[in-house]
Design an enzyme around this catalytic site. Structure first.
Site, PDB file in Angstrom:
ATOM      1  N   LYS A   1      -5.548  -6.658 -11.582  1.00  0.00           N
ATOM      2  CA  LYS A   1      -5.151  -5.260 -11.806  1.00  0.00           C
ATOM      3  C   LYS A   1      -6.340  -4.483 -12.367  1.00  0.00           C
ATOM      4  CE  LYS A   1      -1.684  -2.331 -14.073  1.00  0.00           C
ATOM      5  NZ  LYS A   1      -1.448  -1.475 -12.917  1.00  0.00           N
TER       6      LYS A   1
ATOM      7  N   HIS B   1      -0.194  -8.366 -16.983  1.00  0.00           N
ATOM      8  CA  HIS B   1      -0.337  -8.267 -15.530  1.00  0.00           C
ATOM      9  C   HIS B   1      -1.327  -9.307 -15.001  1.00  0.00           C
ATOM     10  CE1 HIS B   1       1.517  -4.285 -16.127  1.00  0.00           C
ATOM     11  NE2 HIS B   1       1.833  -4.346 -14.847  1.00  0.00           N
TER      12      HIS B   1
HETATM   13  P1  NAP Z   1      -4.629  -4.115  -3.517  1.00  0.00           P
HETATM   14  O1  NAP Z   1      -4.078  -5.441  -3.119  1.00  0.00           O
HETATM   15  O2  NAP Z   1      -6.067  -4.001  -3.916  1.00  0.00           O
HETATM   16  O3  NAP Z   1      -4.321  -3.125  -2.300  1.00  0.00           O
HETATM   17  C1  NAP Z   1      -4.899  -1.866  -2.170  1.00  0.00           C
HETATM   18  C2  NAP Z   1      -5.107  -1.678  -0.672  1.00  0.00           C
HETATM   19  O4  NAP Z   1      -5.456  -0.316  -0.431  1.00  0.00           O
HETATM   20  C3  NAP Z   1      -6.265  -2.541  -0.131  1.00  0.00           C
HETATM   21  O5  NAP Z   1      -5.831  -3.127   1.077  1.00  0.00           O
HETATM   22  C4  NAP Z   1      -7.372  -1.497   0.081  1.00  0.00           C
HETATM   23  O6  NAP Z   1      -8.251  -1.852   1.119  1.00  0.00           O
HETATM   24  C5  NAP Z   1      -6.548  -0.286   0.478  1.00  0.00           C
HETATM   25  N1  NAP Z   1      -7.259   0.982   0.348  1.00  0.00           N
HETATM   26  C6  NAP Z   1      -8.219   1.345  -0.550  1.00  0.00           C
HETATM   27  N2  NAP Z   1      -8.585   2.615  -0.342  1.00  0.00           N
HETATM   28  C7  NAP Z   1      -7.851   3.084   0.700  1.00  0.00           C
HETATM   29  C8  NAP Z   1      -7.780   4.323   1.401  1.00  0.00           C
HETATM   30  N3  NAP Z   1      -8.578   5.355   1.074  1.00  0.00           N
HETATM   31  N4  NAP Z   1      -6.904   4.459   2.417  1.00  0.00           N
HETATM   32  C9  NAP Z   1      -6.110   3.433   2.761  1.00  0.00           C
HETATM   33  N5  NAP Z   1      -6.143   2.212   2.164  1.00  0.00           N
HETATM   34  C10 NAP Z   1      -7.001   2.046   1.142  1.00  0.00           C
HETATM   35  O7  NAP Z   1      -3.801  -3.506  -4.729  1.00  0.00           O
HETATM   36  P2  NAP Z   1      -2.239  -3.657  -5.056  1.00  0.00           P
HETATM   37  O8  NAP Z   1      -2.018  -4.757  -6.022  1.00  0.00           O
HETATM   38  O9  NAP Z   1      -1.449  -3.654  -3.771  1.00  0.00           O
HETATM   39  O10 NAP Z   1      -1.983  -2.317  -5.867  1.00  0.00           O
HETATM   40  C11 NAP Z   1      -2.207  -1.045  -5.291  1.00  0.00           C
HETATM   41  C12 NAP Z   1      -1.888   0.032  -6.327  1.00  0.00           C
HETATM   42  O11 NAP Z   1      -0.497   0.044  -6.572  1.00  0.00           O
HETATM   43  C13 NAP Z   1      -2.566  -0.157  -7.707  1.00  0.00           C
HETATM   44  O12 NAP Z   1      -2.926   1.115  -8.212  1.00  0.00           O
HETATM   45  C14 NAP Z   1      -1.446  -0.738  -8.559  1.00  0.00           C
HETATM   46  O13 NAP Z   1      -1.611  -0.458  -9.946  1.00  0.00           O
HETATM   47  C15 NAP Z   1      -0.268   0.004  -7.978  1.00  0.00           C
HETATM   48  N6  NAP Z   1       1.045  -0.607  -8.184  1.00  0.00           N
HETATM   49  C16 NAP Z   1       2.063   0.263  -8.454  1.00  0.00           C
HETATM   50  C17 NAP Z   1       3.340  -0.210  -8.575  1.00  0.00           C
HETATM   51  C18 NAP Z   1       4.449   0.759  -8.822  1.00  0.00           C
HETATM   52  O14 NAP Z   1       5.610   0.338  -8.905  1.00  0.00           O
HETATM   53  N7  NAP Z   1       4.163   2.068  -8.920  1.00  0.00           N
HETATM   54  C19 NAP Z   1       3.597  -1.580  -8.433  1.00  0.00           C
HETATM   55  C20 NAP Z   1       2.544  -2.447  -8.180  1.00  0.00           C
HETATM   56  C21 NAP Z   1       1.256  -1.942  -8.026  1.00  0.00           C
HETATM   57  P3  NAP Z   1      -9.573  -2.747   0.758  1.00  0.00           P
HETATM   58  O15 NAP Z   1      -9.064  -4.049   0.279  1.00  0.00           O
HETATM   59  O16 NAP Z   1     -10.270  -2.778   2.072  1.00  0.00           O
HETATM   60  O17 NAP Z   1     -10.311  -1.976  -0.305  1.00  0.00           O
END
Ligand code: NAP
Length: 212
Positions: A127, A123
């Site tokens: 991550k 990844h």
């Molecule tokens: P990211 O770019 O860090 O995005 C997370 C977002 O959530 C950021 O904008 C963050 O804001 C916001 N956030 C944090 N706490 C919050 C809250 N309490 N309420 C609302 N928003 C909040 O991460 P990402 O790469 O998009 O990944 C997010 C998650 O999805 C991870 O756990 C990843 O492992 C997972 N994921 C899952 C899949 C799947 O298929 N299931 C696929 C890809 C990723 P700030 O930046 O201001 O902190």
């Protein structure tokens, strides 16, 4: 339908919010610090971080809104308990890409016939969790006790190879996510099905694919 997206400014959330709007949904983006305004929402989608999930699901449960959780490595037990108590369905897939769901299904099938296997998951270097939720779910489906190797490097998105070995042969099953668009069809499918799921936490895209 009116859908709240927690983490709508994040890497996955921003792609998802745009795709759900393109698919005709009325999207309410909720980011860190925003008021959790769920009035009129028929479903919510969460791509945030593990610590944020229980609070977001609790808000959905209090509002009677079914929730689709894409965030990985959250406390499943507390989320299941909260959702059951509120009588609200919550759906989680460690990986929302259809290809990854099939890779997991094929790996589980392979493990029935090959004596040993190892998983390599790769990844992007931002991550937070390792091993990935997909790798852990794959190992579990393969009967557990499958070593997992995690690679974190810039330039990668999300990739996994399951290598099964037997005397004189190996079988490699590999899935590559080359862009976050891969997660869109799985989330759209979950939005279609989430209202018909039982209260509490249901896990795994394969179940939704098999339910037709
Ligand atoms: P990211 O770019 O860090 O995005 C997370 C977002 O959530 C950021 O904008 C963050 O804001 C916001 N956030 C944090 N706490 C919050 C809250 N309490 N309420 C609302 N928003 C909040 O991460 P990402 O790469 O998009 O990944 C997010 C998650 O999805 C991870 O756990 C990843 O492992 C997972 N994921 C899952 C899949 C799947 O298929 N299931 C696929 C890809 C990723 P700030 O930046 O201001 O902190």
């Amino acid at each position: 339908m009116k859908v709240a997206v927690f983490g709508a400014r994040g890497k996955v959330g921003s792609v998802m919010a745009a795709a759900l709007a393109d698919a005709g949904h009325d999207v309410v983006g909720i980011d860190l610090g925003d008021p959790v305004a769920l009035e009129g929402c028929e479903a919510a989608v969460d791509f945030t971080q593990p610590d944020a999930v229980p609070g977001n699901v609790a808000a959905c449960a209090a509002a009677g809104v079914p929730c689709i959780v894409g965030t990985t490595a959250f406390d499943r037990e507390s989320v299941d308990r909260e959702a059951r108590q509120a009588g609200v369905p919550v759906f989680h897939a460690p990986n929302f890409s259809i290809g990854a769901a099939l890779m997991m299904r094929f790996a589980a099938e392979g493990a029935k016939h090959m004596p040993k296997a190892e998983i390599i998951e790769l990844h992007h270097d931002t991550k937070l969790d390792a091993p990935s939720g997909t790798a852990k779910a794959t190992a579990e489906l393969m009967g557990g006790n499958v070593p997992i190797h995690s690679v974190r490097l810039p330039g990668l998105v999300a990739h996994q190879e399951v290598i099964l070995g037997g005397p004189g042969q190996t079988l490699s099953i590999r899935h590559d996510t080359t862009s976050r668009e891969a997660f869109i069809p799985g989330v759209l499918l979950a939005l279609e099905k989430v209202h018909s799921l039982p209260p509490g936490l249901s896990v795994g895209l394969d179940k939704l694919l098999q339910s037709g």
